[in-house]
Design an enzyme around this catalytic site. Structure first.
Site, PDB file in Angstrom:
ATOM      1  N   HIS A  62       0.844  -1.204   0.000  1.00  0.00           N
ATOM      2  CA  HIS A  62       0.000   0.000   0.000  1.00  0.00           C
ATOM      3  C   HIS A  62       0.877   1.251   0.000  1.00  0.00           C
ATOM      4  CE1 HIS A  62      -3.986   1.866   1.586  1.00  0.00           C
ATOM      5  NE2 HIS A  62      -3.253   2.796   0.988  1.00  0.00           N
ATOM      6  N   HIS A  64       1.584   5.205  -2.242  1.00  0.00           N
ATOM      7  CA  HIS A  64       1.131   6.189  -3.233  1.00  0.00           C
ATOM      8  C   HIS A  64       2.383   6.774  -3.871  1.00  0.00           C
ATOM      9  CE1 HIS A  64      -3.033   6.072  -1.711  1.00  0.00           C
ATOM     10  NE2 HIS A  64      -2.450   5.863  -0.541  1.00  0.00           N
ATOM     11  N   ASN A  96      -4.916   6.045  -7.127  1.00  0.00           N
ATOM     12  CA  ASN A  96      -5.415   7.430  -7.087  1.00  0.00           C
ATOM     13  C   ASN A  96      -4.404   8.425  -7.637  1.00  0.00           C
ATOM     14  OD1 ASN A  96      -3.713   7.116  -4.863  1.00  0.00           O
ATOM     15  ND2 ASN A  96      -4.839   8.601  -3.622  1.00  0.00           N
ATOM     16  N   HIS A 181     -10.575   0.548   1.406  1.00  0.00           N
ATOM     17  CA  HIS A 181     -10.391   1.683   2.328  1.00  0.00           C
ATOM     18  C   HIS A 181     -11.758   1.913   2.955  1.00  0.00           C
ATOM     19  CE1 HIS A 181      -8.992   6.055   3.114  1.00  0.00           C
ATOM     20  NE2 HIS A 181     -10.252   6.005   3.512  1.00  0.00           N
ATOM     21  N   HIS A 234      -5.301  -0.544   5.900  1.00  0.00           N
ATOM     22  CA  HIS A 234      -5.010   0.272   7.097  1.00  0.00           C
ATOM     23  C   HIS A 234      -6.105   0.239   8.180  1.00  0.00           C
ATOM     24  CE1 HIS A 234      -7.415   2.964   4.671  1.00  0.00           C
ATOM     25  NE2 HIS A 234      -6.415   3.333   3.909  1.00  0.00           N
ATOM     26  N   ASP A 307       1.404   2.738   3.737  1.00  0.00           N
ATOM     27  CA  ASP A 307       0.494   3.789   3.255  1.00  0.00           C
ATOM     28  C   ASP A 307       1.287   5.066   2.975  1.00  0.00           C
ATOM     29  OD1 ASP A 307      -1.730   5.130   2.383  1.00  0.00           O
ATOM     30  OD2 ASP A 307      -2.730   5.235   4.327  1.00  0.00           O
ATOM     31  N   HIS A 311       3.423  14.288   0.231  1.00  0.00           N
ATOM     32  CA  HIS A 311       2.817  15.573  -0.136  1.00  0.00           C
ATOM     33  C   HIS A 311       3.893  16.646  -0.119  1.00  0.00           C
ATOM     34  CE1 HIS A 311      -1.346  14.312  -0.186  1.00  0.00           C
ATOM     35  NE2 HIS A 311      -1.193  13.710   0.979  1.00  0.00           N
ATOM     36  N   PHE A 325      -4.338  14.902   3.751  1.00  0.00           N
ATOM     37  CA  PHE A 325      -4.142  13.705   4.570  1.00  0.00           C
ATOM     38  C   PHE A 325      -2.944  12.914   4.039  1.00  0.00           C
ATOM     39  CE2 PHE A 325      -8.721  14.520   4.976  1.00  0.00           C
ATOM     40  CZ  PHE A 325      -8.928  14.362   6.340  1.00  0.00           C
ATOM     41  N   GLY A 326      -2.150  12.338   4.950  1.00  0.00           N
ATOM     42  CA  GLY A 326      -1.130  11.379   4.525  1.00  0.00           C
ATOM     43  C   GLY A 326       0.272  11.729   4.972  1.00  0.00           C
TER      44      GLY A 326
HETATM   45 ZN   LIG Z   1      -6.571   4.575   2.220  1.00  0.00          ZN
END
Ligand SMILES: [Zn+2]
Length: 427
Positions: A62, A64, A96, A181, A234, A307, A311, A325-326
């Site tokens: 997981h 990004h 995403n 999610h 998560h 996860d 950013h 978020f993140g």
């Molecule tokens: Zn998520």
């Protein structure tokens, strides 16, 4: 090209005896385990792993990686550089991106960018619905043929139970796990942290645990009815973990993962309004953290996933309400797991390797990964379980710096990472 990893402590959950074996690698695959007392073969290179752990390559299911579309935050190359420095030999980027990975062309593009970088294997996760907008199913079969290993609308959970049911029926036909999610946005929208005493104290709008729990329960019921494999991403709540535990006991095909921040931090970390404590699902209260630890201990939780959600600094510099978020996680996951779980006695080393390698491989049907048995890919993570080190954000390989763990001391670190028989990282 023959490589021998000698004198290490081999930890492979698939093997009954797993100590003190040398590992022979030829042409990108493991070919044999050899006792150190036996005659050693002629090789091109020897890596002396004395005092080190030798484990099947870690798989972060997981992450990004932001490419295509948001390359100012991360690229597949920079994300993979952070991955191998963090001990991961394979990473699974969520769909995403911009555009969303909802078709074979984008899946292929992501894999090719990974191959070009030549670091970690990139195993994309395709979208459940077109543009992840929750209305029309994406072409799962075509994405799978192109190399996608699962489907998910991570970050934009499918709100409609009817669509989710069709998605699970469809995913089952293609033997793809549905990574879920779980967040009912009708309960969480506008929230920026866990709803509880802390959110009241800080005057921030909360996201209740119920928002996660209600979706976990709904989607487990759909999995039960359809026979599909659902994987809860998560998981962060007591009720979510209890629902997974009950479902497993009932024989429903459900697995789940936890992030390092959810077994390390609570919502108390939000005091001070550091936007690097803002993520979805949010940091929860003590009782939820205790439930997470219990789930790791008793086997309810199958995998650890970072996860990793980079950013740009300018975005995270906004006030708490407006920041995205993140947080970053690829380079701190192994340090946190060894420090907070292994050294605190929550789990042993074999279970740690299971959570980071063999279980993610099993969940994603990666039949040539997650073990170092002869014939498997030579994807290997080599660790010093006791070496102390400090994570410095400014030295990260990621293009972003949004970690709450800057300056944190860890016990246990990645020494080398091998992908396809080739060193891609050495400390
Ligand atoms: Zn998520």
């Amino acid at each position: 090209m023959k490589l021998l990893i000698s004198n290490g402590h081999l930890i492979d959950p698939a093997a009954p005896e797993n100590t003190g074996m040398n590992v022979l690698i030829e042409d990108g695959k493991v070919t044999a385990w050899i006792k150190p007392t036996e005659q050693q073969p002629e090789v091109d290179d020897v890596f002396d792993a004395s005092g080190l752990l030798v484990a099947p390559g870690f798989i972060d299911m997981h992450v990004h990686l932001r490419e295509p579309g948001q390359e100012h935050k991360e690229t597949i190359a920079s994300g993979c550089a952070a991955a191998v420095a963090g001990g991961f030999t394979s990473v699974c980027p969520m769909p995403n991106t911009s555009p969303v990975n909802d078709n074979a062309a984008i899946t292929r593009y992501m894999i090719e960018q990974g191959e070009r970088a030549g670091l970690a294997n990139v195993l994309p996760i395709g979208a459940i619905t077109k543009s992840s907008d929750g209305s029309e199913l994406a072409e799962m079969g075509e994405m799978k043929a192109a190399g996608a290993v699962a489907v998910s609308d991570d970050g934009r959970p499918v709100p409609n139970a009817g669509i989710m049911r069709r998605a699970m029926q469809y995913a089952k036909d293609f033997d793809l796990p549905v990574i879920d999610h779980c967040e009912d946005k009708s309960l969480s929208t506008g929230g920026v942290m866990h709803e509880g005493k802390m959110s009241l104290l800080l005057g921030l709008k909360g996201m209740p645990a119920l928002a996660e729990e209600i979706d976990v329960v709904r989607d487990i019921l759909i999995a039960k009815e359809t026979g599909a494999h659902i994987h809860i991403a998560h998981v962060s709540t007591k009720g979510g973990i209890e629902a997974v535990r009950r479902a497993k006991n009932e024989g429903i095909i459900v697995t789940c993962e936890v992030t390092p921040h959810h077994f390390t931090l609570t919502d108390a970390a939000v005091e001070g309004y550091d936007t690097n404590t803002k993520m979805a699902p949010p940091l929860r209260s003590d009782e939820h953290l205790e439930a997470v630890i219990e789930g790791i201990k008793d086997g309810t939780i199958d995998a650890i996933a970072s996860d990793h959600a980079p950013h740009h600094a300018d975005e995270k510099a906004l006030e708490y309400d407006r920041a995205p978020f993140g947080i970053n996680g690829l380079e701190t996951t192994v340090g946190l797991a060894l420090t907070e779980l292994v050294h605190r006695g929550v789990i042993g080393l074999e279970r740690f390797v299971e959570l980071c390698s063999s279980n993610p491989a099993r969940i994603l049907r990666l039949t040539d990964r997650g073990s170092l048995t002869a014939g498997y890919r030579a994807d290997i993570t080599i660790l010093d379980p006791d070496l102390e080190w400090t994570y410095i954000n400014s030295e990260s390989r990621s293009k972003s710096r949004n970690s709450p763990f800057d300056g944190r001391k860890f016990r246990g670190c990645v020494v080398a990472t091998i992908v396809g028989g080739r060193f891609v990282f050495k400390k």
